[in-house]
Design an enzyme around this catalytic site. Sequence first.
Site, PDB file in Angstrom:
ATOM      1  N   LYS A 172       0.286   3.253  -2.856  1.00  0.00           N
ATOM      2  CA  LYS A 172      -0.792   4.020  -3.180  1.00  0.00           C
ATOM      3  C   LYS A 172      -0.579   5.804  -3.217  1.00  0.00           C
ATOM      4  O   LYS A 172      -1.022   6.343  -3.858  1.00  0.00           O
ATOM      5  CB  LYS A 172      -1.710   3.792  -2.094  1.00  0.00           C
ATOM      6  CG  LYS A 172      -2.509   2.521  -2.311  1.00  0.00           C
ATOM      7  CD  LYS A 172      -3.389   2.193  -1.008  1.00  0.00           C
ATOM      8  CE  LYS A 172      -4.475   0.959  -1.344  1.00  0.00           C
ATOM      9  NZ  LYS A 172      -3.465  -0.315  -1.139  1.00  0.00           N
ATOM     10  N   VAL A 182       1.062  -3.791   3.965  1.00  0.00           N
ATOM     11  CA  VAL A 182       0.894  -5.193   4.493  1.00  0.00           C
ATOM     12  C   VAL A 182       2.366  -5.896   4.159  1.00  0.00           C
ATOM     13  O   VAL A 182       2.397  -7.167   4.794  1.00  0.00           O
ATOM     14  CB  VAL A 182      -0.335  -5.977   4.151  1.00  0.00           C
ATOM     15  CG1 VAL A 182      -1.567  -5.166   4.700  1.00  0.00           C
ATOM     16  CG2 VAL A 182      -0.420  -6.150   2.838  1.00  0.00           C
ATOM     17  N   TYR A 226      -3.488  -2.062 -10.347  1.00  0.00           N
ATOM     18  CA  TYR A 226      -3.585  -1.766  -9.047  1.00  0.00           C
ATOM     19  C   TYR A 226      -2.552  -2.978  -8.320  1.00  0.00           C
ATOM     20  O   TYR A 226      -1.823  -2.643  -7.467  1.00  0.00           O
ATOM     21  CB  TYR A 226      -4.765  -1.894  -8.243  1.00  0.00           C
ATOM     22  CG  TYR A 226      -4.975  -2.153  -7.064  1.00  0.00           C
ATOM     23  CD1 TYR A 226      -4.483  -0.778  -6.042  1.00  0.00           C
ATOM     24  CD2 TYR A 226      -5.047  -3.175  -6.416  1.00  0.00           C
ATOM     25  CE1 TYR A 226      -4.896  -1.166  -4.745  1.00  0.00           C
ATOM     26  CE2 TYR A 226      -5.064  -3.350  -4.841  1.00  0.00           C
ATOM     27  CZ  TYR A 226      -4.900  -2.256  -4.269  1.00  0.00           C
ATOM     28  OH  TYR A 226      -5.123  -2.104  -2.859  1.00  0.00           O
ATOM     29  N   SER A 272       0.665  -1.264  -0.150  1.00  0.00           N
ATOM     30  CA  SER A 272       0.098  -0.237  -0.018  1.00  0.00           C
ATOM     31  C   SER A 272       0.770   1.154   0.123  1.00  0.00           C
ATOM     32  O   SER A 272       0.297   2.383  -0.171  1.00  0.00           O
ATOM     33  CB  SER A 272      -0.842   0.048   1.204  1.00  0.00           C
ATOM     34  OG  SER A 272      -2.083  -0.606   0.891  1.00  0.00           O
ATOM     35  N   TYR A 309      -4.388   2.869   7.943  1.00  0.00           N
ATOM     36  CA  TYR A 309      -5.671   2.135   8.131  1.00  0.00           C
ATOM     37  C   TYR A 309      -6.436   2.722   9.124  1.00  0.00           C
ATOM     38  O   TYR A 309      -6.470   3.953   9.431  1.00  0.00           O
ATOM     39  CB  TYR A 309      -5.430   0.540   8.708  1.00  0.00           C
ATOM     40  CG  TYR A 309      -4.041   0.028   7.358  1.00  0.00           C
ATOM     41  CD1 TYR A 309      -4.449  -0.162   5.832  1.00  0.00           C
ATOM     42  CD2 TYR A 309      -2.975  -0.632   7.893  1.00  0.00           C
ATOM     43  CE1 TYR A 309      -3.459  -0.486   5.207  1.00  0.00           C
ATOM     44  CE2 TYR A 309      -2.175  -1.112   6.925  1.00  0.00           C
ATOM     45  CZ  TYR A 309      -2.161  -0.892   5.622  1.00  0.00           C
ATOM     46  OH  TYR A 309      -1.206  -1.281   4.791  1.00  0.00           O
TER      47      TYR A 309
HETATM   48  N1  GLU Z   1      -2.188  -5.162  -2.071  1.00  0.00           N
HETATM   49  C1  GLU Z   1      -2.919  -5.333  -0.817  1.00  0.00           C
HETATM   50  C2  GLU Z   1      -4.540  -5.413  -0.875  1.00  0.00           C
HETATM   51  O1  GLU Z   1      -4.909  -4.783  -1.805  1.00  0.00           O
HETATM   52  C3  GLU Z   1      -2.402  -3.847  -0.206  1.00  0.00           C
HETATM   53  C4  GLU Z   1      -3.014  -3.823   1.296  1.00  0.00           C
HETATM   54  C5  GLU Z   1      -1.924  -3.085   1.894  1.00  0.00           C
HETATM   55  O2  GLU Z   1      -0.782  -2.853   1.824  1.00  0.00           O
HETATM   56  O3  GLU Z   1      -2.447  -2.260   2.709  1.00  0.00           O
HETATM   57  O4  GLU Z   1      -5.030  -6.065  -0.146  1.00  0.00           O
END
Ligand code: GLU
Length: 304
Positions: free
Chosen positions: A67, A258, A189, A64, A240
């Site tokens: 992002k 994650v 993504y 993530s 989160y």
């Molecule tokens: N690729 C992970 C997902 O879409 C990213 C989750 C993360 O790192 O928060 O679940």
Amino acid sequence: MPNFESILSTIAQEVSNETDKGRVASYIPELSCVDPNKFGISILDKDGTTYAMGDSKEKFSIQSISKVLALSMAYSLLDERIWERVGVEPSGDPFNHLSLLEMENGVPRNPLINAGAIVVSDILISHLKHPKTDFLEYVRGIAGDNSIDYDESVAVSERKTGFRNYAAANLIKSFDNLKNDVETVLDFYFHCCSLSMSCEQLVKVFYIFMNRGNCLQNNNYLDLSKVKRINAIMLTCGFYDEAGEFAFEVGLPGKSGVGGGIVALLPNEFCVVTWSPGLNEKGNSKLGMMALEKLTTMTGLSIF
Ligand code: GLU
């Protein structure tokens, strides 16, 4: 500037004594193979000096954290029009939650939850000629490092188990907030999430958010207003449903993934990346958070 070298060595020593290192993410099968004992930390200060400890040269899945980079590229392309497609409020929910999306007509709360990043992916696909290559070149350009790459095995592994991301993308599509087809958007993504980088590489990429939009080679990627806003989103939405706790404990804008990575930065001073694959119950790296709390406490440096 504080003596980062000795502070990092103290931090690495202290976290290595921790017996509970958290749990490695297993819902993406490929991530569960990572050794939970890895720990790396790297700091890049405003003068371009790097300080590092532990497994700071080893590549990991940034997940993530990507992002923020996708947001940065899409924001540069769309300017303020981007906020018609995605919000800027913290969700207070886990990264893959769907209920708010339904309630808010397919406009994700912010670009750092999965649903938001899926919309950002859609925007990039609409605007880039060769989305995966162009995004990779963007990240490589900022870091000045052409060895940065996607990890195909992680992208494939995530596609196989990405049921909630498919659900989110379909829900967004049903509200007409995805212009491209779900499969194409998710392929992009998943590739963004699969970017593989070491702490020492990642700290160079996030240098732009610490250094007023300019990379180490002094090329400009973002204007000041965009840097301010992206950093604000990292502070409020980067962890989160634990963004409040991170601000409380660490006091820096940042983003976790994650894969166990965390980036954080103090504008105009330094950028730091930690990697420890074991996660706490909220999905943030357990030892990474601990190390960063120690860093801002020992140096007395935070945005507050
Ligand atoms: N690729 C992970 C997902 O879409 C990213 C989750 C993360 O790192 O928060 O679940």
